[in-house]
Write an enzyme that holds these catalytic residues in place. Structure first.
Site, PDB file in Angstrom:
ATOM      1  N   HIS A 121     -28.802  89.656 -26.115  1.00  0.00           N
ATOM      2  CA  HIS A 121     -28.730  88.240 -26.429  1.00  0.00           C
ATOM      3  C   HIS A 121     -29.413  88.034 -27.776  1.00  0.00           C
ATOM      4  O   HIS A 121     -30.315  88.781 -28.152  1.00  0.00           O
ATOM      5  CB  HIS A 121     -29.463  87.465 -25.324  1.00  0.00           C
ATOM      6  CG  HIS A 121     -29.309  85.983 -25.379  1.00  0.00           C
ATOM      7  ND1 HIS A 121     -30.028  85.201 -26.250  1.00  0.00           N
ATOM      8  CD2 HIS A 121     -28.543  85.127 -24.647  1.00  0.00           C
ATOM      9  CE1 HIS A 121     -29.718  83.928 -26.059  1.00  0.00           C
ATOM     10  NE2 HIS A 121     -28.811  83.854 -25.098  1.00  0.00           N
ATOM     11  N   ASP A 198     -35.983  92.076 -21.431  1.00  0.00           N
ATOM     12  CA  ASP A 198     -35.434  90.728 -21.279  1.00  0.00           C
ATOM     13  C   ASP A 198     -34.878  90.632 -19.859  1.00  0.00           C
ATOM     14  O   ASP A 198     -33.840  91.201 -19.542  1.00  0.00           O
ATOM     15  CB  ASP A 198     -34.332  90.512 -22.318  1.00  0.00           C
ATOM     16  CG  ASP A 198     -33.549  89.215 -22.118  1.00  0.00           C
ATOM     17  OD1 ASP A 198     -33.784  88.508 -21.109  1.00  0.00           O
ATOM     18  OD2 ASP A 198     -32.682  88.912 -22.955  1.00  0.00           O
ATOM     19  N   GLN A 201     -31.431  87.696 -16.974  1.00  0.00           N
ATOM     20  CA  GLN A 201     -30.271  87.789 -16.097  1.00  0.00           C
ATOM     21  C   GLN A 201     -30.506  88.676 -14.879  1.00  0.00           C
ATOM     22  O   GLN A 201     -29.610  88.822 -14.044  1.00  0.00           O
ATOM     23  CB  GLN A 201     -29.064  88.318 -16.877  1.00  0.00           C
ATOM     24  CG  GLN A 201     -28.617  87.427 -18.014  1.00  0.00           C
ATOM     25  CD  GLN A 201     -28.031  86.105 -17.546  1.00  0.00           C
ATOM     26  OE1 GLN A 201     -27.615  85.958 -16.400  1.00  0.00           O
ATOM     27  NE2 GLN A 201     -28.000  85.123 -18.440  1.00  0.00           N
ATOM     28  N   LYS A 224     -32.609  79.708 -14.814  1.00  0.00           N
ATOM     29  CA  LYS A 224     -31.533  80.577 -14.342  1.00  0.00           C
ATOM     30  C   LYS A 224     -31.763  81.051 -12.908  1.00  0.00           C
ATOM     31  O   LYS A 224     -30.908  81.724 -12.336  1.00  0.00           O
ATOM     32  CB  LYS A 224     -31.388  81.794 -15.267  1.00  0.00           C
ATOM     33  CG  LYS A 224     -30.955  81.442 -16.696  1.00  0.00           C
ATOM     34  CD  LYS A 224     -30.802  82.681 -17.547  1.00  0.00           C
ATOM     35  CE  LYS A 224     -30.595  82.352 -19.016  1.00  0.00           C
ATOM     36  NZ  LYS A 224     -29.326  81.672 -19.298  1.00  0.00           N
ATOM     37  N   CYS A 361     -23.973  83.854 -27.222  1.00  0.00           N
ATOM     38  CA  CYS A 361     -25.189  84.268 -27.949  1.00  0.00           C
ATOM     39  C   CYS A 361     -25.275  85.790 -28.033  1.00  0.00           C
ATOM     40  O   CYS A 361     -26.342  86.380 -27.863  1.00  0.00           O
ATOM     41  CB  CYS A 361     -26.443  83.694 -27.293  1.00  0.00           C
ATOM     42  SG  CYS A 361     -26.553  81.900 -27.389  1.00  0.00           S
TER      43      CYS A 361
END
Length: 407
Positions: A121, A198, A201, A224, A361
């Site tokens: 991202h 990261d 997700q 999220k 993104c």
């Protein structure tokens, strides 16, 4: 796991959009919120709205207990050693930027390497670009396999003794690739580098154990994972956080201020300048309670099943290209030949179906895929196979509509 009972807890799902029942397939962008989270935030504002840490009055104590109680919930949720390692931030983007600015710019210099992937991202690309420009370090990219996965053999070749930072997304927001971050962390550490993950997700969908992953930093967002917007978490190993300087200065994060110098509070508060995101943290704590009641293993199994079902059903639509590996998270990114992704999303919206279209993104990844944009359907614990059937019918209608327009 009773999906219909779960769906009852999400008020927003029970409405019509453009005269059709809402089919929400955009949870990778942001998830919907259960009643438990909405009520927790509402209760804070209705019953004990106050600033934290500063006052001794009853409302201030209740607010502080709620805020710090949420920190402990996060600690348990990701199995951190201590609440000192849990920094509340605005989201994944802020967490990654904090690591880049506070750790990267200090510990990386000319001749050093920062290793990331082309699937990242933008929030995990641009901060490292800026560190490289400021320090003279080299930004290197791990090559991707044909299906968009990472080979550990390539990691071994790319990460060297000059590498100081490796930063990789746990799960791709485009391809659904589940990256082997634990194994990558071991390779990074073997070469003297730190590992940044990261987790935007992955955290909403699977059990996270930062000690087992042995990552040095791990960032994720509340919105999220059924929580409010504007709240996220940066986990960092205590030994690293203690050596880092804050990048935001003001109230809350100070110990003592003199006319020409100041000292900082201990962890975690030295990184939380200003009035913190109190309602957001309390809402995130409620979201963690909700997800743990459902069970992260149940959520992951349900999403894998939905992704497999969706990919199988998409075979009924002529001209569909699906991107990403066979083994994936609950994300299906695709294109339909001769139809722009934005047109796909527009026609689906007319049918009450919400999907994402664009570069997500992830423009370097779009270039790697040799496309300018894609459409994406992403699934969560409240989605059903019947919704995927509706989605596929919408795609067939889209294909027919543009076929008639074109021919």
């Amino acid at each position: 796991m009773d999906i219909q009972e779960i769906r009852k807890q999400f008020p927003i799902l029970h409405q019509e959009v453009n005269g059709n029942p809402l089919v929400y397939l955009d949870s990778a962008a942001t998830s919907q919120k259960p009643v438990k989270v909405i009520e927790a935030v509402d209760r804070y504002y209705r019953e004990y709205n106050s600033n934290v840490h500063r006052g001794v009055h009853t409302l201030g104590t209740l607010a502080t207990d709620g805020y710090e109680g949420a920190r402990e919930k996060v600690r348990k949720f990701i199995n951190a050693n201590s609440t000192e390692e849990i920094i509340f931030v605005r989201g994944t983007t802020t967490g990654l930027n904090t690591v880049a600015a506070s750790y990267g710019r200090v510990n990386v210099g000319e001749g050093d390497e920062i290793v990331i992937t082309p699937m990242e991202h933008h929030s995990n690309i641009i901060p490292w670009q800026q560190v490289a420009k400021a320090t003279g370090a080299t930004l290197k990219y791990l090559p991707l396999q044909e299906d968009g996965s990472i080979s550990l053999e390539d990691v071994e070749k790319t990460v060297t003794s000059n590498t100081k930072i490796v930063s990789v997304m746990h799960v791709s927001n485009v391809l659904g690739t589940i990256n082997p971050v634990k194994e990558i962390a071991a390779i990074a550490h073997k070469n003297g580098a730190i590992m940044v993950v990261d987790g935007a997700q992955s955290t909403p969908h699977m059990k996270i154990d930062v000690q087992d992953l042995d990552c040095d930093f791990f960032a994720f967002s509340g919105h999220k994972m059924c929580g409010p917007t504007g709240i996220g978490v940066l986990y960092g190993k205590k030994a690293l956080l203690e050596k880092m300087e804050p990048i935001e200065f003001g109230g809350e994060m100070i110990d003592f201020v003199n006319l020409y110098d100041s000292t900082w509070k201990e962890l975690p508060w030295k990184f939380e300048g200003g009035t913190p995101i109190i309602a957001g943290a309390i809402g995130l704590g409620a979201a963690i309670d909700f997800l743990e009641e459902v069970g992260l293993d149940n959520i992951l199994a349900h999403e894998h099943k939905l992704a497999e079902y969706a990919i199988e059903r998409l075979k009924d639509v002529d001209g569909v290209t699906v991107y990403g590996p066979k083994k994936r998270a609950g994300v299906v990114t695709f294109n339909i030949s001769d139809v722009h992704p934005h047109d796909v999303a527009t026609v689906l919206d007319a049918e009450g179906i919400a999907v994402r279209a664009g570069h997500h993104c992830a423009q370097p990844l779009m270039k790697w895929l040799k496309v300018s944009a894609t459409a994406r359907a992403s699934f969560y614990l409240y989605n059903t196979e019947s919704e995927i059937d509706t989605f596929v019918k919408g795609l067939i209608k889209t294909k027919e509509y543009f076929g008639n327009v074109l021919y």
